[in-house]
Design a protein around this motif. Structure first.
Motif, mmCIF file in Angstrom:
data_model
loop_
_atom_site.group_PDB
_atom_site.id
_atom_site.type_symbol
_atom_site.label_atom_id
_atom_site.label_comp_id
_atom_site.label_asym_id
_atom_site.label_seq_id
_atom_site.Cartn_x
_atom_site.Cartn_y
_atom_site.Cartn_z
ATOM 1 N N ALA A 173 0.844 -1.201 0.000
ATOM 2 C CA ALA A 173 0.000 0.000 0.000
ATOM 3 C C ALA A 173 0.877 1.248 0.000
ATOM 4 C CB ALA A 173 -0.907 0.003 1.230
ATOM 5 N N HIS A 174 1.869 1.236 0.881
ATOM 6 C CA HIS A 174 2.711 2.414 1.069
ATOM 7 C C HIS A 174 3.566 2.698 -0.162
ATOM 8 C CE1 HIS A 174 4.233 5.285 3.980
ATOM 9 N NE2 HIS A 174 5.430 5.106 3.450
ATOM 10 N N THR A 175 4.134 1.634 -0.731
ATOM 11 C CA THR A 175 5.072 1.811 -1.838
ATOM 12 C C THR A 175 4.368 1.950 -3.183
ATOM 13 O OG1 THR A 175 6.677 0.486 -0.640
ATOM 14 C CG2 THR A 175 7.094 0.792 -2.991
ATOM 15 N N TYR A 176 3.383 1.080 -3.419
ATOM 16 C CA TYR A 176 2.765 1.045 -4.754
ATOM 17 C C TYR A 176 1.378 1.674 -4.791
ATOM 18 C CZ TYR A 176 6.410 -2.524 -5.336
ATOM 19 O OH TYR A 176 7.594 -3.194 -5.365
ATOM 20 N N GLY A 177 0.844 1.975 -3.602
ATOM 21 C CA GLY A 177 -0.494 2.571 -3.561
ATOM 22 C C GLY A 177 -1.619 1.567 -3.696
ATOM 23 N N LEU A 178 -1.289 0.241 -3.614
ATOM 24 C CA LEU A 178 -2.346 -0.771 -3.736
ATOM 25 C C LEU A 178 -3.380 -0.533 -2.628
ATOM 26 C CD1 LEU A 178 -3.024 -3.427 -5.364
ATOM 27 C CD2 LEU A 178 -2.013 -4.678 -3.445
ATOM 28 N N PRO A 179 -4.665 -0.469 -2.963
ATOM 29 C CA PRO A 179 -5.688 -0.175 -1.938
ATOM 30 C C PRO A 179 -5.998 -1.408 -1.081
ATOM 31 C CG PRO A 179 -6.632 -0.029 -4.169
ATOM 32 C CD PRO A 179 -5.232 -0.532 -4.323
ATOM 33 N N PRO A 243 -8.993 2.498 2.561
ATOM 34 C CA PRO A 243 -7.781 1.835 2.062
ATOM 35 C C PRO A 243 -6.556 2.192 2.896
ATOM 36 C CG PRO A 243 -9.031 2.747 0.239
ATOM 37 C CD PRO A 243 -9.721 3.198 1.502
ATOM 38 N N GLY A 244 -5.740 1.189 3.157
ATOM 39 C CA GLY A 244 -4.530 1.398 3.957
ATOM 40 C C GLY A 244 -4.753 1.169 5.446
ATOM 41 N N GLN A 245 -6.017 1.041 5.854
ATOM 42 C CA GLN A 245 -6.294 0.914 7.287
ATOM 43 C C GLN A 245 -6.295 -0.543 7.734
ATOM 44 O OE1 GLN A 245 -6.968 3.451 9.714
ATOM 45 N NE2 GLN A 245 -5.931 4.537 8.059
ATOM 46 N N THR A 246 -6.040 -0.734 9.027
ATOM 47 C CA THR A 246 -6.210 -2.056 9.629
ATOM 48 C C THR A 246 -7.317 -1.946 10.679
ATOM 49 O OG1 THR A 246 -4.655 -1.783 11.435
ATOM 50 C CG2 THR A 246 -3.750 -2.508 9.349
ATOM 51 N N TYR A 247 -8.047 -3.037 10.838
ATOM 52 C CA TYR A 247 -9.166 -3.084 11.796
ATOM 53 C C TYR A 247 -9.042 -4.326 12.660
ATOM 54 C CZ TYR A 247 -11.109 0.418 8.652
ATOM 55 O OH TYR A 247 -11.285 1.544 7.888
#
Ligand code: NAD
Length: 353
Positions: A173-179, A243-247
């Protein structure tokens, strides 16, 4: 269309069944059918055009790329994993292969597919990674429950491999922006749970007149969530998670293992009393503790409750009653999954070691 990995396993199968009970949106289900994967869990979907089952490995990049190109899913929900702590202690290799390398290959396939999508589909795409509370390590008895900001301190080969996969997902997510979306859930229980895990093992052994093996002093504390509630949390995160969040997902049901076993015994005493009039608890036997056994896990699920309005539908009391009843109603399922690979495993775990 969504792509589910590991959808013939315990949680994955429950997820696929619940999804198709509530939605017309089809599923491609990619599962390697290891000992833990069972087509029979999905028997009621036989002939249902909304469910395409593919036997294969998440680490097979060409296969995953072909499935993505052919079915063009709007999301991937990633359950596939080696999931049993005891097995990871006896043989960690498979855990690294599937949980770490497999997740890496799946992420790469997802990234290439996602990058080539037209703008509206690209914006809507999600990669939901299903993970565990075990990545946070162990808690002192008076420590606050794990929240999403706790440091990762995995202690078993299983939890280390899941922690590694969580980190890969985060980095993609951080590097490539994958949602991406990640859920870290506490212990699940419910229908289709393979009888190597605590609750089904106790039910199955109790009914077979065998010892109920409890590790150490039985005082290890876990948070328990009925599997259908985990599935509803995943659907909710897929629908509304950022996107990018953890739950963190949990049931607010902390119980010591020995209390779980006693609860199962009491329910069996009520629902299927022993022929000799004895109590099932008489079958409890304490065995040598698991090496490095974490003492306590507890989940703080306030973020998903607050931000996404998710709540579990079952209490522990209603969920465990349904679960025991399900095992009583499905002796054929139990008999079939206990053949072959299961017998070999029980021998390794309880006879050889
Ligand atoms: P499970 O062991 O019952 O099922 C795993 C499934 O993945 C099986 O159907 C298996 O055939 C499949 N699989 C394994 N390796 C594969 C590979 N290389 N390629 C394709 N398929 C493969 O596991 P579960 O209990 O249903 O757990 C599902 C996910 O949820 C896992 O990622 C696990 O870490 C996570 N989780 C489980 C719990 C729990 O209490 N069971 C709690 C929190 C998170």
């Amino acid at each position: 269309m969504i792509l589910v990995t590991g959808g013939a396993g315990f949680i994955g199968a429950n997820f696929v069944l619940d999804w198709l009970a509530q939605s017309q949106e089809p599923i491609v289900n990619l599962d390697k059918l290891t000992y833990a994967g069972n087509r029979e869990n999905l028997a009621e979907l036989e002939g249902d055009a909304r469910h395409a089952f593919v036997r294969g490995d998440i680490g097979d990049s060409a296969l995953v790329a072909a499935l993505l190109a052919r079915h063009r899913p709007r999301a991937i929900v990633h359950f596939a994993a080696e999931s049993h702590v005891d097995r990871s202690i006896l043989g960690p290799e498979e855990f690294i292969q599937t949980n770490v390398i497999g997740t890496f290959r799946l992420l790469e396939a997802a990234r290439h597919y996602w990058q080539a999508l037209p703008a509206p589909e690209k914006a809507a795409f999600r990669f939901l990674h299903v993970s565990t509370d075990e990545v946070y390590g162990t808690l002192a008895s008076d420590a606050p429950a794990f929240s999403e900001t706790n440091a990762y301190e995995p202690n078993s080969p299983y939890s280390a491999s899941k922690a590694a996969s969580d980190h890969l997902v985060r980095a993609w997510a951080h590097t490539y922006g994958l949602p991406v979306l990640t859920t870290n859930c506490s212990n699940n229980y419910g229908p289709y749970h393979f009888p190597e895990k605590l609750i089904p093992l106790m039910i199955v052994n109790a009914l077979a007149g065998k010892t109920l093996p409890v590790y150490g002093d039985g005082q290890q504390v876990r948070d328990w969530l009925y599997v259908k509630d985990h599935c509803s949390a995943i659907r909710r995160v897929l629908e509304a998670g950022a996107p990018g969040q953890t739950y963190n997902v949990g049931g607010c049901n902390e119980r010591a293992n020995i209390d779980i076993v006693r609860t199962v015994c009491a329910l069996l005493d009520e629902l299927r009393p022993r022929a000799d009039g004895q109590r099932y608890a008489a079958q409890i036997g304490f065995v040598k503790d698991r090496p490095g056994h974490d003492r306590r896990y507890a989940i703080d699920a306030r973020k998903i409750e607050r931000e996404l309005g998710w709540r579990p539908a079952e209490t522990f009391e209603t969920g465990i009653r349904k679960t025991v009843q399900w095992y009583l109603d499905h002796p054929d399922w139990v008999a079939r999954v206990q053949s072959g690979a299961y017998r070999e495993w029980v021998h390794k775990q309880y006879v050889e070691s």
